[in-house]
Design a protein around this motif. Structure first.
Motif, mmCIF file in Angstrom:
data_model
loop_
_atom_site.group_PDB
_atom_site.id
_atom_site.type_symbol
_atom_site.label_atom_id
_atom_site.label_comp_id
_atom_site.label_asym_id
_atom_site.label_seq_id
_atom_site.Cartn_x
_atom_site.Cartn_y
_atom_site.Cartn_z
ATOM 1 N N GLU A 65 0.828 -1.204 0.000
ATOM 2 C CA GLU A 65 0.000 0.000 0.000
ATOM 3 C C GLU A 65 0.863 1.255 0.000
ATOM 4 O O GLU A 65 0.582 2.213 -0.718
ATOM 5 N N ASN A 68 2.473 1.668 -3.446
ATOM 6 C CA ASN A 68 1.488 2.106 -4.443
ATOM 7 C C ASN A 68 1.129 3.584 -4.286
ATOM 8 O O ASN A 68 0.906 4.275 -5.273
ATOM 9 N N GLU A 69 1.072 4.049 -3.055
ATOM 10 C CA GLU A 69 0.636 5.423 -2.793
ATOM 11 C C GLU A 69 1.778 6.439 -2.804
ATOM 12 O O GLU A 69 1.576 7.580 -3.198
#
Length: 89
Positions: A65, A68-69
């Protein structure tokens, strides 16, 4: 009726004491406390592997996460985006 303790959603039969109050003979004579101590001695060992797998899955999910961010295509951290997110903007 008292609910048995669980590990995740798996009941732990060793910890099913039924309904015990301070007035129960088992409580007054220390039987309940002794049973808890005995279970605590053995129970964690039974769940170490399961815990480690769950811990690794959670860590992997969080890293994914984050990447990805807040990471650029080359894997570097996009510090501007991270700081903006952290400051609530």
């Amino acid at each position: 009726m008292a609910q048995p303790l669980t590990w995740g959603h798996t009941p732990i039969p060793e910890m099913d004491f039924g309904l015990i109050t301070q007035e129960s003979p088992a409580f007054r004579h220390g039987e309940c406390q002794i049973k808890i101590i005995r279970v605590m001695d053995v129970l964690p060992e039974k769940h170490v592997e399961e815990f480690e797998k769950a811990y690794q899955k959670a860590a992997n999910r969080l890293v994914k996460e984050f990447a990805n961010e807040f990471c650029l295509e080359d894997g570097a951290i996009d510090w501007e985006r991270l700081v903006q997110f952290n400051s609530g903007k």
